[in-house]
Design an enzyme around this catalytic site. Structure first.
Site, short mmCIF file in Angstrom:
data_model
loop_
_atom_site.label_atom_id
_atom_site.label_comp_id
_atom_site.label_asym_id
_atom_site.label_seq_id
_atom_site.Cartn_x
_atom_site.Cartn_y
_atom_site.Cartn_z
N VAL A 1 -4.78 5.81 3.09
CA VAL A 1 -6.08 5.67 3.73
C VAL A 1 -6.77 7.03 3.83
CG1 VAL A 1 -7.22 5.11 5.91
CG2 VAL A 1 -5.50 3.56 4.98
N THR B 1 -4.49 2.04 11.35
CA THR B 1 -4.41 0.75 12.04
C THR B 1 -3.65 0.94 13.35
OG1 THR B 1 -4.40 -0.36 9.93
CG2 THR B 1 -3.61 -1.64 11.79
N GLU C 1 -3.96 -1.07 -1.61
CA GLU C 1 -3.29 -0.19 -2.56
C GLU C 1 -3.47 -0.80 -3.95
OE1 GLU C 1 0.74 0.83 -1.53
OE2 GLU C 1 0.17 1.11 0.56
N ASN D 1 -5.74 -8.60 8.87
CA ASN D 1 -4.46 -8.52 8.15
C ASN D 1 -3.57 -9.72 8.48
OD1 ASN D 1 -5.08 -6.25 6.74
ND2 ASN D 1 -3.49 -4.95 7.61
N CYS E 1 1.67 -2.48 4.96
CA CYS E 1 0.64 -2.95 5.91
C CYS E 1 0.98 -4.29 6.53
CB CYS E 1 -0.70 -3.00 5.21
SG CYS E 1 -1.19 -1.38 4.63
N LYS F 1 3.51 -4.53 -5.27
CA LYS F 1 2.41 -5.18 -5.98
C LYS F 1 2.06 -4.32 -7.19
CE LYS F 1 -1.82 -4.48 -4.39
NZ LYS F 1 -3.02 -4.51 -3.56
#
Ligand code: UGA
Length: 430
Positions: free
Chosen positions: A11, A121, A155, A208, A260, A320
């Site tokens: 971030v 966050t 991301e 989220n 996250c 991912k």
């Protein structure tokens, strides 16, 4: 504007580089000297498409600098973003000690009006804690405002997400801070929603949690589809065509990972608990997510009959595609579960192998997907990297000792796989 961004994680670094390219003068601050030294040379400590180029371009234009000196950065900046880590404690609470440390240091250096913005966050009411800390440690008469500006970038597409947000949320408590932040975000031409600080903090956690809920929902539907012999991809498509539901975040798979969703979900459950509300819906989201990884291993077992002594080619390790991030990657649990049952693991990931090597034991890391498949009894798709979608499957078939693929991301067409002579299993499409 003169901006300081504290913390050079995903971030912080992305925000810093993007604010610089929007015409501001940015200093990115971190306590990690190694990271700062790398950044000064124009090297990004994380793999993120377009980020290193952006950092280099702004170094050249002298719009971005890197430093370990928070005090001097604070004195020069008008807006200071706090983007330091909020790692989970063993009980799921977010550890806010880094935020407190930063707030104290900033407070002591306030030498003119400053807006201190929480970008990490954080639990609701953290803004109040930052304000209290600032008041306690700032010199008498110091002028500042605290604000909340949660970040929604993902991301793997962080730079483009930052530059093209669906919305910018500004939680403010004064007209002056509102004016400064609206001015800063104006070039993005995005919809801006101005709220109070606490609502902004909850918007981030609620968003989220909602997205994680969508993923667990479709994974639960995939289980139903497997049992009923229906096709979850068609169900997902049919649901997503309803604009009230929307088609995104309805891809079934092996469960969500990354730094996250798992951490923020646990933190939000704890926040709600402390506020006197038992958010058991979110507990179910967590439970379904954990089960999904076990379900994938069970699918592999069903296909291979026995896992013991079998060699498994793991395609993809990052949580991912387009990232080298291995934090809370489902691959960690999946590989460990397969090894516990006696499997030998060969693995390949286009970008995450350096990080994976630090976290995985007894794994043969391979040069590419083909090398991973050589002599394996089965290949499993764990991360849906583009290059796996383009594989020469006839070649893969020849390399495997048994033509078997268990696809945790539904990247191949079951009919085509059957026609190619594969024993093929995926999620929710049996
Ligand atoms: C997520 C949010 O999407 C961002 O908006 C947010 O800013 C970020 O968390 C954060 O709080 O910092 P990120 O974790 O980078 O971003 O990645 P996502 O693309 O959201 O994917 C998270 C996980 O969900 C991955 O493991 C992915 O494979 C999984 N996923 C995602 C699915 O299994 N199915 C889907 O349909 C979508």
């Amino acid at each position: 504007m003169n901006i300081a961004v504290v913390g050079t994680g995903y971030v912080g670094l992305v925000s810093g580089a993007c604010f610089a390219s929007l015409g501001n003068k940015v200093v990115c601050v971190d306590v990690d000297e190694r990271k700062i030294a790398m950044l000064k040379k124009g090297k990004s400590p994380i793999y993120e498409p377009g980020l290193e180029e952006l950092v280099r371009e702004n170094i050249r234009k002298k719009t971005i600098t890197f430093s370990t000196d928070l005090k001097s950065a604070t004195r020069k900046a008008e807006v200071i973003f706090i983007a330091v880590g909020t790692p989970p404690k063993p009980n799921g609470d977010a550890d806010l000690s880094y935020i407190e440390d930063v707030a104290r240091t900033i407070a002591r250096e306030v030498n003119g009006y400053k807006v201190i913005v929480e970008k990490s966050t954080v639990p609701v009411q953290t803004g109040e804690k930052i304000r209290d800390t600032m008041r306690l440690f700032a010199p008498k008469g110091a002028q500042f405002d605290v604000a909340s500006n949660p970040e929604f970038l993902r991301e793997g597409s962080a730079v483009s997400d930052f530059m093209n947000p669906d919305r910018v949320i500004l939680g403010v408590e004064s007209a002056r801070a509102k004016k400064v932040l609206i001015e800063l975000y104006k070039p993005l031409k995005s919809r801006i929603l101005v709220t109070d600080i606490k609502s902004a903090e909850i918007i981030k956690h609620a968003s989220n949690s909602f997205l994680a809920m969508k993923i667990s929902f479709i994974n639960a539907i995939a289980r139903v589809c497997d049992a009923a012999k229906a096709d979850v991809e068609l169900v997902s498509l049919g649901m997503g065509l309803d604009s009230r539901i929307g088609k995104s975040f309805l891809s079934p798979g092996i469960g969500f990972g990354g730094f996250c969703f798992p951490k923020d979900l646990a933190a939000f459950i704890r926040i709600c608990e402390k506020l006197g509300y038992d958010f058991d819906l979110l507990r179910a989201v967590e439970r379904i997510n954990e089960e999904q990884k076990r379900y994938f291993v069970k699918r592999i077992e069903e296909v291979l009959w026995n896992i013991n002594q079998k060699t498994i080619a793991v395609l993809g390790l990052a949580f991912k595609p387009n990232t080298d991030d291995m934090r809370y990657a489902p691959s960690l649990d999946i590989v460990a579960a397969l090894q516990a049952q006696g499997a030998r693991i060969r693995a390949y990931d286009p970008h995450a192998m350096d990080n994976a090597k630090k976290l995985m034991k007894n794994v043969v890391f391979c040069r590419d997907a083909y090398e991973a498949c050589k002599g394996a009894d089965c290949a499993i798709v764990v991360t849906e990297w583009g290059e796996f979608k383009q594989l020469d499957l006839k070649r893969v078939k020849k390399l495997l000792t048994q033509p078997t693929i268990v696809d945790g991301r539904n990247i191949y067409d079951p009919k085509k796989m059957k026609a190619l002579g594969f024993r093929y299993a995926s999620i929710g499409r049996s």
